[in-house]
Design a protein around this motif. Sequence first.
Motif, PDB file in Angstrom:
ATOM      1  N   LEU A 195      61.858  34.131  28.587  1.00  0.00           N
ATOM      2  CA  LEU A 195      62.968  34.054  29.532  1.00  0.00           C
ATOM      3  C   LEU A 195      63.931  35.190  29.237  1.00  0.00           C
ATOM      4  CD1 LEU A 195      64.237  30.350  29.972  1.00  0.00           C
ATOM      5  CD2 LEU A 195      63.688  31.955  31.803  1.00  0.00           C
ATOM      6  N   GLU A 196      64.445  35.832  30.292  1.00  0.00           N
ATOM      7  CA  GLU A 196      65.447  36.883  30.113  1.00  0.00           C
ATOM      8  C   GLU A 196      66.801  36.346  30.562  1.00  0.00           C
ATOM      9  OE1 GLU A 196      66.906  41.155  31.914  1.00  0.00           O
ATOM     10  OE2 GLU A 196      65.092  40.197  32.700  1.00  0.00           O
ATOM     11  N   ILE A 197      67.733  36.278  29.612  1.00  0.00           N
ATOM     12  CA  ILE A 197      69.082  35.792  29.901  1.00  0.00           C
ATOM     13  C   ILE A 197      70.056  36.949  29.708  1.00  0.00           C
ATOM     14  CG2 ILE A 197      70.853  34.104  29.342  1.00  0.00           C
ATOM     15  CD1 ILE A 197      68.289  32.868  30.403  1.00  0.00           C
ATOM     16  N   ARG A 198      70.767  37.307  30.778  1.00  0.00           N
ATOM     17  CA  ARG A 198      71.706  38.426  30.682  1.00  0.00           C
ATOM     18  C   ARG A 198      72.782  38.142  29.653  1.00  0.00           C
ATOM     19  NH1 ARG A 198      69.713  38.914  35.750  1.00  0.00           N
ATOM     20  NH2 ARG A 198      69.502  41.032  36.613  1.00  0.00           N
ATOM     21  N   GLY A 199      73.018  39.112  28.778  1.00  0.00           N
ATOM     22  CA  GLY A 199      73.994  38.962  27.706  1.00  0.00           C
ATOM     23  C   GLY A 199      73.391  38.402  26.437  1.00  0.00           C
ATOM     24  N   LEU A 200      72.238  37.742  26.563  1.00  0.00           N
ATOM     25  CA  LEU A 200      71.556  37.164  25.402  1.00  0.00           C
ATOM     26  C   LEU A 200      70.275  37.909  25.092  1.00  0.00           C
ATOM     27  CD1 LEU A 200      71.466  34.894  23.299  1.00  0.00           C
ATOM     28  CD2 LEU A 200      70.300  33.465  24.988  1.00  0.00           C
ATOM     29  N   THR A 203      63.654  31.102  43.879  1.00  0.00           N
ATOM     30  CA  THR A 203      63.810  32.501  44.261  1.00  0.00           C
ATOM     31  C   THR A 203      65.286  32.800  44.516  1.00  0.00           C
ATOM     32  OG1 THR A 203      63.459  32.004  46.618  1.00  0.00           O
ATOM     33  CG2 THR A 203      61.509  32.533  45.283  1.00  0.00           C
ATOM     34  N   GLY A 204      65.587  34.072  44.724  1.00  0.00           N
ATOM     35  CA  GLY A 204      66.957  34.498  44.971  1.00  0.00           C
ATOM     36  C   GLY A 204      67.141  35.931  44.528  1.00  0.00           C
ATOM     37  N   SER A 205      68.253  36.516  44.934  1.00  0.00           N
ATOM     38  CA  SER A 205      68.516  37.907  44.578  1.00  0.00           C
ATOM     39  C   SER A 205      68.768  38.039  43.083  1.00  0.00           C
ATOM     40  CB  SER A 205      69.719  38.431  45.370  1.00  0.00           C
ATOM     41  OG  SER A 205      70.869  37.650  45.084  1.00  0.00           O
ATOM     42  N   SER A 206      68.639  39.251  42.592  1.00  0.00           N
ATOM     43  CA  SER A 206      68.832  39.504  41.165  1.00  0.00           C
ATOM     44  C   SER A 206      70.273  39.176  40.755  1.00  0.00           C
ATOM     45  CB  SER A 206      68.520  40.974  40.864  1.00  0.00           C
ATOM     46  OG  SER A 206      68.674  41.253  39.496  1.00  0.00           O
ATOM     47  N   GLY A 207      70.417  38.439  39.655  1.00  0.00           N
ATOM     48  CA  GLY A 207      71.729  38.096  39.137  1.00  0.00           C
ATOM     49  C   GLY A 207      72.319  36.821  39.692  1.00  0.00           C
ATOM     50  N   VAL A 208      71.590  36.103  40.549  1.00  0.00           N
ATOM     51  CA  VAL A 208      72.138  34.889  41.146  1.00  0.00           C
ATOM     52  C   VAL A 208      72.098  33.715  40.167  1.00  0.00           C
ATOM     53  CG1 VAL A 208      70.014  33.934  42.142  1.00  0.00           C
ATOM     54  CG2 VAL A 208      72.195  33.634  43.348  1.00  0.00           C
ATOM     55  N   GLY A 209      71.283  33.823  39.105  1.00  0.00           N
ATOM     56  CA  GLY A 209      71.265  32.764  38.090  1.00  0.00           C
ATOM     57  C   GLY A 209      69.965  31.991  38.001  1.00  0.00           C
TER      58      GLY A 209
END
Length: 313
Positions: A202-207, A153-159
């Motif tokens: 899977l959602e990968i930012r930028g990809l 878990t973690g906030s959005s954008g943490v990786g």
Amino acid sequence: MVKVNAKDLMEEFDLELLNKEEDVAFRPITTSDLSRPGMEMAGFFTYYPAKRIQLLGKTEVSFYNQLNDVDKKDRIERLCTYDTPAIVLSRGLDCPKFLIESASKVGVPILRSQLTTTRLSSLLTTYLERELAPMTAMHGVLVDIYGIGVLITGSSGVGKSETALDLVRRGHRLVADDSVEIKQEHDGVLVGQAPELIRHLLEIRGLGIINVMTLFGAGSVRPFKRIVLSIHLELWDQKKQYDRLGIDEDKIKIFDTEITKMTIPVRPGRNIAVIIEVAAMNFRLKRMGINAAQQFTEQLSNVIDEGDRDEFL
């Protein structure tokens, strides 16, 4: 709670519907408990659990067949209520006299299976416990790491998704990304899965969105996994003191079940995937009775005690 009715049972266990479908009301099943109405066949309806599925085996049907027609009709009419979700016959037994007629009046489906009563009872109970288990959805990623179900878990954008991708590349298996559906199937047992719409994705930012099973093969995913460890990712805070020994364990509570929670700070240069992988292995060792932090603490205490004795002498 997921809605389950007799039609779902027909599809899952290949049950035969004995009365006409237009005469049936597929009422929701609200409990996983089954009832074998032996006492009711004998005429005792004081504590009749009408809202349960009624399972008729060879014992119940054989006793019923020995009754006279007046008692047969009376017992069947009292057995079939507007609350009864279904009546199931095992062993391919012939339908008792008056049953279809009485059941159709109040819309109770009469189902038949070729399985033995004990086997059918076990399968129905297991299925209903799974389907009727309380469920919630959590934002996070679920990965199977060396057999340990790890909820990240973690906030959005943490990786979180990028970490999951790295773990999949290292040979571990993805269960769910972004949204994890969690059910408490039994006391102390949490099982997570992905919503059907985003399964294997899977959602990968930028990809963008990638299909993990297509890219890495069927061995890189699994449909569900029991959750035993939660790892929370957060951006490194210089003012915060993070655990450096690992003696004390935090807990997170989901429904009535508590699982171990670890907080891992994220900053450039830290390989989060490797850290989570080691955390899962270390958690597994602890369950086997090997606790490195505890052993270090005991050794340190022994050294301090020996130093105090030498100073005293």
